[in-house]
Design a protein around this motif. Sequence first.
Motif, short mmCIF file in Angstrom:
data_model
loop_
_atom_site.label_atom_id
_atom_site.label_comp_id
_atom_site.label_asym_id
_atom_site.label_seq_id
_atom_site.Cartn_x
_atom_site.Cartn_y
_atom_site.Cartn_z
N TRP A 120 -11.12 2.50 -2.57
CA TRP A 120 -11.21 1.05 -2.80
C TRP A 120 -10.01 0.33 -2.19
O TRP A 120 -10.15 -0.78 -1.64
CB TRP A 120 -11.30 0.75 -4.30
CG TRP A 120 -12.66 0.92 -4.88
CD1 TRP A 120 -13.07 1.84 -5.79
CD2 TRP A 120 -13.82 0.12 -4.58
NE1 TRP A 120 -14.40 1.69 -6.08
CE2 TRP A 120 -14.90 0.64 -5.35
CE3 TRP A 120 -14.06 -0.96 -3.74
CZ2 TRP A 120 -16.18 0.11 -5.30
CZ3 TRP A 120 -15.34 -1.50 -3.68
CH2 TRP A 120 -16.37 -0.97 -4.46
N ILE A 121 -8.82 0.93 -2.30
CA ILE A 121 -7.63 0.33 -1.69
C ILE A 121 -7.79 0.27 -0.18
O ILE A 121 -7.47 -0.74 0.47
CB ILE A 121 -6.36 1.12 -2.07
CG1 ILE A 121 -6.10 0.98 -3.58
CG2 ILE A 121 -5.15 0.65 -1.27
CD1 ILE A 121 -4.95 1.83 -4.08
N PHE A 122 -8.29 1.37 0.41
CA PHE A 122 -8.51 1.40 1.86
C PHE A 122 -9.53 0.34 2.28
O PHE A 122 -9.32 -0.37 3.27
CB PHE A 122 -9.00 2.78 2.27
CG PHE A 122 -9.55 2.83 3.67
CD1 PHE A 122 -8.71 2.80 4.77
CD2 PHE A 122 -10.92 2.90 3.89
CE1 PHE A 122 -9.21 2.82 6.06
CE2 PHE A 122 -11.44 2.94 5.18
CZ PHE A 122 -10.58 2.89 6.26
N LEU A 123 -10.62 0.23 1.54
CA LEU A 123 -11.64 -0.76 1.88
C LEU A 123 -11.11 -2.18 1.72
O LEU A 123 -11.47 -3.08 2.50
CB LEU A 123 -12.88 -0.55 1.00
CG LEU A 123 -13.64 0.77 1.19
CD1 LEU A 123 -14.84 0.84 0.27
CD2 LEU A 123 -14.06 0.95 2.64
N GLY A 124 -10.25 -2.40 0.72
CA GLY A 124 -9.64 -3.71 0.56
C GLY A 124 -8.77 -4.08 1.76
O GLY A 124 -8.81 -5.21 2.26
N SER A 125 -7.97 -3.11 2.23
CA SER A 125 -7.14 -3.36 3.41
C SER A 125 -8.01 -3.55 4.65
O SER A 125 -7.69 -4.36 5.53
CB SER A 125 -6.16 -2.21 3.62
OG SER A 125 -6.86 -0.99 3.90
N ASP A 126 -9.13 -2.82 4.71
CA ASP A 126 -10.04 -2.97 5.84
C ASP A 126 -10.72 -4.34 5.83
O ASP A 126 -11.06 -4.88 6.89
CB ASP A 126 -11.10 -1.86 5.81
CG ASP A 126 -11.19 -1.15 7.15
OD1 ASP A 126 -10.25 -1.26 7.96
OD2 ASP A 126 -12.20 -0.45 7.39
N CYS A 127 -10.93 -4.90 4.64
CA CYS A 127 -11.48 -6.26 4.55
C CYS A 127 -10.53 -7.26 5.22
O CYS A 127 -10.97 -8.16 5.96
CB CYS A 127 -11.69 -6.65 3.08
SG CYS A 127 -13.17 -5.95 2.32
N LEU A 128 -9.23 -7.10 4.96
CA LEU A 128 -8.25 -7.97 5.60
C LEU A 128 -8.24 -7.74 7.11
O LEU A 128 -8.10 -8.68 7.90
CB LEU A 128 -6.85 -7.69 5.02
CG LEU A 128 -6.69 -7.94 3.52
CD1 LEU A 128 -5.28 -7.55 3.07
CD2 LEU A 128 -6.96 -9.41 3.19
N PHE A 129 -8.41 -6.48 7.50
CA PHE A 129 -8.41 -6.11 8.92
C PHE A 129 -9.56 -6.81 9.65
O PHE A 129 -9.34 -7.50 10.65
CB PHE A 129 -8.55 -4.59 9.02
CG PHE A 129 -8.49 -4.03 10.40
CD1 PHE A 129 -7.30 -3.98 11.10
CD2 PHE A 129 -9.63 -3.55 11.01
CE1 PHE A 129 -7.25 -3.47 12.38
CE2 PHE A 129 -9.59 -3.03 12.29
CZ PHE A 129 -8.39 -2.99 12.97
N PHE A 130 -10.77 -6.65 9.15
CA PHE A 130 -11.93 -7.29 9.78
C PHE A 130 -11.92 -8.80 9.56
O PHE A 130 -12.41 -9.56 10.40
CB PHE A 130 -13.23 -6.68 9.26
CG PHE A 130 -13.60 -5.39 9.92
CD1 PHE A 130 -14.13 -5.37 11.20
CD2 PHE A 130 -13.42 -4.18 9.27
CE1 PHE A 130 -14.47 -4.18 11.83
CE2 PHE A 130 -13.76 -2.99 9.88
CZ PHE A 130 -14.29 -2.98 11.16
N GLY A 131 -11.38 -9.23 8.43
CA GLY A 131 -11.29 -10.67 8.18
C GLY A 131 -10.44 -11.37 9.24
O GLY A 131 -10.76 -12.49 9.66
N SER A 132 -9.36 -10.70 9.66
CA SER A 132 -8.52 -11.30 10.70
C SER A 132 -9.27 -11.38 12.02
O SER A 132 -9.15 -12.38 12.75
CB SER A 132 -7.24 -10.47 10.86
OG SER A 132 -7.53 -9.16 11.31
N PHE A 133 -10.07 -10.35 12.34
CA PHE A 133 -10.85 -10.38 13.58
C PHE A 133 -11.89 -11.50 13.56
O PHE A 133 -12.04 -12.25 14.53
CB PHE A 133 -11.56 -9.04 13.79
CG PHE A 133 -10.67 -7.96 14.33
CD1 PHE A 133 -9.71 -8.23 15.29
CD2 PHE A 133 -10.80 -6.66 13.88
CE1 PHE A 133 -8.89 -7.24 15.79
CE2 PHE A 133 -9.98 -5.66 14.37
CZ PHE A 133 -9.02 -5.95 15.33
#
Length: 267
Positions: free
Chosen positions: A22-35
């Motif tokens: 869940w922590i990884f997916l949360g950080s990935d949300c920020l990652f794709f959100g920036s894109f």
Amino acid sequence: MSTISEEHVNSTGVDNKKLMMWIFLGSDCLFFGSFISTYLVYRNRSLSGPYPNEILDIPLTTVSTFVLLMSSLAMVLAVSYVQRGSQVIGRYWTLATALLGLVFMGFQVYEFSHFAHLGLTPRTNIFGSTFFTMTGFHGGHVTFGVIWLVIFAISRLAETLKQKMLIVGSVLSVVIAMTGLMMTHTLDVIPHIPSIVAYSVFGVGLLGTIGTLFLLKSSDNQNIESIKKEEGNLELAGLYWHFVDIVWIVIFTVVYLISANDGAPLL
């Protein structure tokens, strides 16, 4: 069936592996959100073509999106069957998920090559840079998920094959032992067979039977633990796969649907 053992649970009552996912997916949300945010900020600002309304193939991408959504359904079925104890069927649905993911990637590779043929590359314009960066990283996530699922399914199938080979080995050992026992009772009838050969055949068969039965028993004990571990790992893979699908739905909406009519900017 619960897959969370006490030693793997933190103070929140959540399994450590699931919490890390869940922590990884949360950080990935920020990652794709920036894109996605970058794409929206620079949307329709390319000074040269090709533009979205010239190259985007909405029907083709709709089909690939449907394929990816069906892979999520296959993943749900895989997790469901494993949780209900149908390990073999669950592994087949896991492979089906990976296969649908490969089909989706096939659509993506075709689309990328088609865009390159039309003159759109990451260096062509702002649209090309943001489009290829965003969809390329998503494709990398899908590829990783496919590899994860294939390795998971094959490893479990290999474990099943190992058990079947042990069963076959135990049957063959029993046959060898029975053959040796029959040879010991026919020494008077067939005197040219040395008694040492007959007793050796019987001994090999007996030892083989005991050994394979012992390995089968050990395998069964290990299989109980591996099934619990398998269920937990598949749930983690399911979380990851559904996240990748949700991200694609957002990308499909922003890039293909909202931007479908974007052309040259009005200066």
